[in-house]
Design a protein around this motif. Sequence first.
Motif, PDB file in Angstrom:
ATOM      1  N   LYS A  16      29.147  56.288  38.892  1.00  0.00           N
ATOM      2  CA  LYS A  16      29.822  55.831  40.000  1.00  0.00           C
ATOM      3  C   LYS A  16      31.286  55.153  39.523  1.00  0.00           C
ATOM      4  CE  LYS A  16      26.379  54.400  43.274  1.00  0.00           C
ATOM      5  NZ  LYS A  16      25.671  53.445  44.322  1.00  0.00           N
ATOM      6  N   THR A  17      31.028  54.555  38.404  1.00  0.00           N
ATOM      7  CA  THR A  17      32.482  54.170  37.687  1.00  0.00           C
ATOM      8  C   THR A  17      33.194  55.250  37.275  1.00  0.00           C
ATOM      9  OG1 THR A  17      31.261  52.059  36.711  1.00  0.00           O
ATOM     10  CG2 THR A  17      33.159  52.889  35.818  1.00  0.00           C
ATOM     11  N   SER A  18      32.523  56.353  36.578  1.00  0.00           N
ATOM     12  CA  SER A  18      33.309  57.527  36.265  1.00  0.00           C
ATOM     13  C   SER A  18      34.236  58.289  37.429  1.00  0.00           C
ATOM     14  CB  SER A  18      32.521  58.463  35.554  1.00  0.00           C
ATOM     15  OG  SER A  18      32.081  57.996  34.586  1.00  0.00           O
ATOM     16  N   VAL A  19      33.411  58.257  38.670  1.00  0.00           N
ATOM     17  CA  VAL A  19      33.930  59.057  39.775  1.00  0.00           C
ATOM     18  C   VAL A  19      35.000  58.025  40.155  1.00  0.00           C
ATOM     19  CG1 VAL A  19      33.335  59.485  42.196  1.00  0.00           C
ATOM     20  CG2 VAL A  19      32.098  60.112  40.309  1.00  0.00           C
ATOM     21  N   GLU A  20      34.913  56.842  40.390  1.00  0.00           N
ATOM     22  CA  GLU A  20      36.108  55.894  40.535  1.00  0.00           C
ATOM     23  C   GLU A  20      37.293  55.841  39.661  1.00  0.00           C
ATOM     24  OE1 GLU A  20      38.340  53.409  43.051  1.00  0.00           O
ATOM     25  OE2 GLU A  20      36.454  54.357  43.416  1.00  0.00           O
ATOM     26  N   CYS A  21      37.091  56.319  38.448  1.00  0.00           N
ATOM     27  CA  CYS A  21      38.178  56.347  37.380  1.00  0.00           C
ATOM     28  C   CYS A  21      38.664  57.806  37.735  1.00  0.00           C
ATOM     29  CB  CYS A  21      37.666  56.456  36.031  1.00  0.00           C
ATOM     30  SG  CYS A  21      37.209  54.651  35.381  1.00  0.00           S
ATOM     31  N   LEU A  22      37.993  58.835  37.856  1.00  0.00           N
ATOM     32  CA  LEU A  22      38.694  60.044  38.034  1.00  0.00           C
ATOM     33  C   LEU A  22      39.412  60.180  39.440  1.00  0.00           C
ATOM     34  CD1 LEU A  22      35.842  62.551  37.217  1.00  0.00           C
ATOM     35  CD2 LEU A  22      38.031  62.113  35.989  1.00  0.00           C
ATOM     36  N   SER A  23      39.027  59.235  40.472  1.00  0.00           N
ATOM     37  CA  SER A  23      39.520  59.124  41.708  1.00  0.00           C
ATOM     38  C   SER A  23      41.078  58.337  41.682  1.00  0.00           C
ATOM     39  CB  SER A  23      38.868  58.306  42.987  1.00  0.00           C
ATOM     40  OG  SER A  23      39.633  58.160  44.006  1.00  0.00           O
ATOM     41  N   GLN A  24      41.107  57.256  40.681  1.00  0.00           N
ATOM     42  CA  GLN A  24      42.452  56.678  40.395  1.00  0.00           C
ATOM     43  C   GLN A  24      43.395  57.515  39.733  1.00  0.00           C
ATOM     44  OE1 GLN A  24      41.306  52.914  38.608  1.00  0.00           O
ATOM     45  NE2 GLN A  24      40.623  52.066  40.320  1.00  0.00           N
ATOM     46  N   ASN A  25      42.757  58.102  38.794  1.00  0.00           N
ATOM     47  CA  ASN A  25      43.568  59.077  37.814  1.00  0.00           C
ATOM     48  C   ASN A  25      44.395  59.980  38.829  1.00  0.00           C
ATOM     49  OD1 ASN A  25      44.814  60.365  35.732  1.00  0.00           O
ATOM     50  ND2 ASN A  25      43.370  61.917  35.438  1.00  0.00           N
TER      51      ASN A  25
END
Length: 86
Positions: A16-25
């Motif tokens: 979930k954290t990785s998905v949020e980081c990708l979304s922010q990027n």
Amino acid sequence: MEEFYSICDQIELHLKTSVECLSQNTSSVRYLPLPVIPTRTDSVSAPEGPTLTYPQFLMTVRAQVAYAREIHDALVSNAHAIASGE
């Protein structure tokens, strides 16, 4: 079995954290296409083209936040005006 579920929960949290980081990027690339060099405070010419220094980035973010706040305040003001029947 409990340890297995604990590990699964940790994996889920990391995903979930990785998905949020990708979304922010993705949002960052879309709305601020210039790369930011956070370690430099003076202007530099990077080999990949124009960049923003960290102080320039902060000024850009502050301007965007102020603009969003102005839009929010205008919407709230107009909503109150409509609700009161003016």
